[in-house]
Design a protein around this motif. Structure first.
Motif, mmCIF file in Angstrom:
data_model
loop_
_atom_site.group_PDB
_atom_site.id
_atom_site.type_symbol
_atom_site.label_atom_id
_atom_site.label_comp_id
_atom_site.label_asym_id
_atom_site.label_seq_id
_atom_site.Cartn_x
_atom_site.Cartn_y
_atom_site.Cartn_z
ATOM 1 N N ARG A 310 0.874 -1.299 0.034
ATOM 2 C CA ARG A 310 0.093 -0.073 -0.049
ATOM 3 C C ARG A 310 0.843 1.306 0.174
ATOM 4 N NH1 ARG A 310 -5.316 0.563 1.646
ATOM 5 N NH2 ARG A 310 -5.296 -1.503 2.857
ATOM 6 N N GLU A 314 1.236 4.040 -3.196
ATOM 7 C CA GLU A 314 1.087 5.580 -2.944
ATOM 8 C C GLU A 314 2.257 6.471 -3.039
ATOM 9 O OE1 GLU A 314 -0.777 9.117 -1.565
ATOM 10 O OE2 GLU A 314 -1.710 7.139 -1.586
ATOM 11 N N SER A 319 -2.462 10.018 -6.091
ATOM 12 C CA SER A 319 -3.814 9.594 -6.168
ATOM 13 C C SER A 319 -4.154 8.872 -7.415
ATOM 14 C CB SER A 319 -4.325 10.977 -5.995
ATOM 15 O OG SER A 319 -3.944 11.671 -7.128
#
Length: 352
Positions: A310, A314, A319
């Motif tokens: 994760r 990122e 985004s």
């Protein structure tokens, strides 16, 4: 020593720089510049210094407003430059109008027409210099975090795939198959060798073609299948146009491992893992599903491997990516990942 370091750090904290050093530097700069030009004025030096300081402050506040209330992607260089050009314009113009309304001197007397171009351009350049410095420091920090996460991901993947427990079980399986099923033992040994070779070959790469990532995943699943036999089934459905898309190395392994270790740990029926990868609208869609025992996602604390994936996504995509985990007790688990197909240019970790 720690007390001395703490006291020293107080002299170059962010608040000290903004509230003391920037105004002081601006005052000294304008005083020296006006003295050389023969138009020195204490009030004018203070007015220009206040203008520069308030311009920077308004710019930072406006930038924070854009980050909170808009979807501007500051990971893009063009968007970062555009955002701070807009913020610098708003900060410089707003500051000039406010200070001018209080009749503070911002222009030397011979230029009493009070055109805002000079002071605004000064503040514009200074704010953009600070923005450029911020961007450089931000990129350096991201690269450092990315390298740290990548190194840790390498260690986690090697530990999960090649830890002594798994290696011991695989070698035991090979040993038991040599006498009764030499062909099966040879196949298992080949798969284990290919897995080792593939992991070591990709150990200094952060991004690799999806085909290479799938090959590593396939070797891992074949070994697990030979260990658990009929208790494990898997299916890989990969669209051909996805095979050369660059993806983070060892991205799938933590999710596959969770399916086997947690999803099927107490399940009597055969466990099934299905991986589907397709490309649509310049986006890579990755789905990993299992028919395991499932869990309640409310308040769920995921393992370290999932957390590293994760964090890495990122840092790489900002985004522009999505990672969703859906699960219900008794109904299995589904992991959905969406990544942009456009290549990114992170700093890959080097070899140790």
């Amino acid at each position: 020593m720690m007390i001395a370091d703490y006291r020293l750090s107080q002299w170059y904290s962010r608040s000290k720089i903004l509230l003391i050093y920037v105004p002081l530097f601006n005052f000294l700069f304008f005083s020296l510049a006006m003295s050389n030009l023969g138009v020195y004025s204490l009030g004018l030096a203070m007015g220009l210094s206040l203008h520069m300081w308030s311009s920077a402050l308004i710019c930072l506040l406006f930038a924070k407003f854009l980050e909170v209330f808009t979807q501007i992607d500051s990971d893009s260089v063009k968007m970062f430059i555009s955002k701070y050009c807009l913020c610098a314009t708003v900060g410089g113009t707003t500051s000039f109008i406010l200070l001018n309304s209080f009749d503070l001197p911002l222009v030397p007397e011979p230029l009493s027409a009070r055109t805002p171009m000079g002071p605004v351009m000064f503040s514009y350049v200074e704010v953009l210099l600070f923005a450029a410095l911020k961007y450089i420091l931000q990129q350096q920090q991201q690269h450092m975090e990315l390298n740290a996460n990548y190194k840790e991901a390498q260690f986690r993947a090697l530990k999960a795939q090649l830890n002594p427990h798994m290696l011991f079980n695989s070698l035991n399986l090979i040993s038991s198959e040599i006498e009764h099923n030499p062909a099966n033992a040879s196949l298992l040994l080949d798969e284990l060798s290919e897995l080792l070779r593939g992991v070591l070959r990709s150990s200094n790469q952060l991004l690799l073609p999806l085909a290479q990532e799938i090959e590593l995943t396939r070797h891992y699943l074949v070994i697990q299948k030979m260990r658990f036999e009929e208790r494990l089934e898997y299916e890989l459905n990969i669209a051909p146009d996805c095979l050369q898309v660059q993806v983070p190395g060892l991205m799938l392994q933590p999710f596959i491992e969770n399916c086997i270790v947690h999803g099927f740990a107490s399940k009597k029926e055969p466990g099934v893992i299905q991986v589907d990868i397709a490309q649509e609208d310049k986006c890579l869609h990755v789905t990993v599903k299992d028919n395991g025992i499932g869990f309640n996602t409310q308040g769920k604390v995921y393992g370290h491997g999932v957390g590293i994936v994760r964090d890495t996504l990122e840092l790489l995509y900002g985004s522009r990516h999505q990672l969703e985990i859906e699960s219900q007790p008794g109904l299995g688990t589904s992991i959905e990942i969406q990544l942009p197909v456009n290549p990114v240019n992170p700093v890959a970790g080097g070899s140790d």
